[in-house]
Motif scaffolding. Structure first.
Motif, short mmCIF file in Angstrom:
data_model
loop_
_atom_site.label_atom_id
_atom_site.label_comp_id
_atom_site.label_asym_id
_atom_site.label_seq_id
_atom_site.Cartn_x
_atom_site.Cartn_y
_atom_site.Cartn_z
N UNK A 49 43.14 78.58 14.63
CA UNK A 49 43.88 77.85 13.62
C UNK A 49 45.33 78.32 13.55
N UNK A 50 45.59 79.62 13.73
CA UNK A 50 46.95 80.13 13.64
C UNK A 50 47.84 79.59 14.75
N UNK A 51 47.24 79.15 15.87
CA UNK A 51 48.04 78.57 16.94
C UNK A 51 48.76 77.32 16.47
N UNK A 52 48.18 76.67 15.46
CA UNK A 52 48.82 75.47 14.92
C UNK A 52 50.04 75.84 14.10
N UNK A 53 50.18 77.12 13.74
CA UNK A 53 51.30 77.57 12.92
C UNK A 53 52.43 78.11 13.77
N UNK A 54 52.09 79.03 14.72
CA UNK A 54 53.16 79.69 15.47
C UNK A 54 52.89 79.75 16.96
N UNK A 55 51.83 79.10 17.45
CA UNK A 55 51.48 79.21 18.85
C UNK A 55 52.16 78.18 19.72
N UNK A 56 51.99 78.37 21.04
CA UNK A 56 52.48 77.38 22.00
C UNK A 56 53.96 77.12 21.88
N UNK A 57 54.31 75.83 21.72
CA UNK A 57 55.71 75.42 21.65
C UNK A 57 56.25 75.39 20.23
N UNK A 58 55.47 75.87 19.27
CA UNK A 58 55.95 75.88 17.89
C UNK A 58 57.16 76.80 17.77
N UNK A 59 58.16 76.40 16.95
CA UNK A 59 59.36 77.24 16.80
C UNK A 59 59.06 78.50 15.98
#
Length: 437
Positions: A255-265
């Motif tokens: 779930x945290x990947x939706x906050x700061x993971x991948x291409x998130x700024x």
């Protein structure tokens, strides 16, 4: 047209006692266009080897006429000559995790090991021989089950714990007492399922049992975490569950990947911490809401483990998020530049006043900082000697937090204090001029 037949979806390898999911066979069943998006009811019948599970499922097939997808699932016979205790536990666990109704098929009685291996919703006691004590059917089964689950002082502590916590493990718990189907069924090797060969008493109780499980108003649709599961969903759950029993680690929370993971700024640390605490609270609440066996003290150990894993994952997300901060990424070179600049100034001043030993020491530190900066740049460019790069980052971070950040904070406070003092003096001077006028 292909003749209907059972389809094996989980393969048990006897040589290494491992399990493998036949994904192609499962998808041929559940991903058919006319059912793949329907909610699914999974009725699983589990129990000991050659105790009539398939015999029971045959009668269920004759009954069904529903508008939802109903999957009837037979399990490998437990405790046969080829199965280990681990195999049996795995089969029970997998069938229970994927089913919405688990029928535990037992012969004549409920033994202690049946409670120990319990992964069921309903006990089905076959060949019940004591109708004068408890009548056939659901009501007699309910009375019998309550008697068997009574906690007594002379019982071993482990047996008491099983009985105390068994109701906390399942949303519903039932028992059905079924008579013997007759000698023609049990002793005739060529029995082909003809109703005329089955005792009337057995057929009468079967007419009560099967609708109890499969009548439209009694169907229990499969749910996971309160959400209905479709045929398409169940395929993915099967794939995930079988990996657990193949020894693979459970997937980390995502779930945290939706906050700061991948291409998130980059996200502000305070916002990231707030989101972490919210998701952690949801995870703990979900863990506590799921029915478990073993009591509060036993479950607390696993909750502590869950919280520790969440905190460890959060620490990794902090590093991942910090890596997106351009100023954080430049912290190491900025710190090293600051060290070189400070040493250059101090070296010049101390050399001017004749403190040559201090000047030499400052030049040595400046050269070391320059070497570290060049090494750090090479590590980041080439990807080699990462341990050395990590050590330089840690030293630079320590210098930044313990020296430079504190100096900056002191300087900032003094500047703010001077600005406020200057503004206050201007206001006082302005007020004095107004009074004079």
């Amino acid at each position: 047209m292909k003749k209907p037949c059972p389809v094996q979806i989980v393969l048990a390898h006897e040589d290494d006692h491992n399990f493998e999911l036949d994904e192609e066979a499962l998808e041929q069943i559940l991903l058919q266009e006319h059912i793949r998006d329907l909610n699914i009811v999974v009725v699983s019948v589990a129990g000991a080897f050659r105790k009539g599970k398939s015999f029971l499922l045959d009668f269920m097939l004759r009954y069904m006429y529903n508008k939802v997808a109903v999957l009837l699932m037979d399990t490998q016979g437990a405790f046969d000559s080829q199965s280990t205790i681990k195999d049996c536990a795995t089969v029970f666990a997998l069938s229970t995790m994927t089913s919405s109704v688990q029928v535990y098929n037992l012969s004549q009685n409920i033994q202690e090991d049946d409670l120990q291996h319990l992964q069921t919703l309903m006990f089905l006691i076959r060949d019940w021989s004591y109708p004068y004590e408890h009548s056939y059917g659901l009501e007699g089964g309910k009375q019998f089950l309550e008697k068997r689950l009574q906690v007594k002082q002379n019982q071993h502590e482990e047996l008491q714990n099983v009985r105390k916590h068994i109701h906390n493990c399942f949303s519903n718990l039932g028992c059905f007492l079924l008579p013997h189907p007759g000698l023609k069924v049990a002793t005739n090797p060529s029995f082909d399922g003809r109703l005329k060969d089955i005792d009337e008493e057995f057929k009468r109780e079967l007419r009560n049992l099967v609708p109890l499980l499969l009548a439209p108003e009694n169907l229990v649709e499969k749910e996971i975490s309160g959400s209905k599961v479709t045929c398409r969903d169940l395929v993915e759950y099967f794939k995930a569950y079988i990996k657990i029993y193949q020894g693979e680690e459970l997937p980390h929370p995502k779930s945290m990947l939706q906050v700061c993971g991948g291409d998130k700024p980059y996200i502000a640390p305070s916002d990231l911490e707030r989101k972490h605490l919210d998701l952690k609270e949801v995870a703990i609440k979900q863990f506590r809401s799921v029915k478990k066996m073993g009591g509060d003290e036993f479950c607390r150990r696993y909750q502590d483990q869950l919280e520790a894993e969440i905190e460890e994952t959060y620490a990794n997300f902090i590093k991942h998020n910090d890596g997106k901060n351009i100023f954080y990424a430049a912290r190491t070179p900025a710190t090293l530049f600051a060290v070189m600049f400070a040493m250059y100034i101090i070296s010049g001043l101390t050399g001017f006043v004749g403190l040559n030993s201090i000047a030499v020491l400052c030049n040595l530190v400046m050269g070391l900082a320059l070497t570290s900066l060049c090494t750090w740049a090479y590590v980041k460019y080439s990807g080699e000697f990462r341990e050395i790069g990590t050590m330089i980052d840690q030293i630079a971070e320590t210098l930044w937090e313990q020296v430079f950040s504190k100096l900056f904070e002191v300087t900032r406070r003094r500047m703010v204090h001077r600005v406020l003092s200057s503004a206050q003096r201007q206001r006082l001077s302005s007020n004095n001029n107004k009074k004079k006028n």
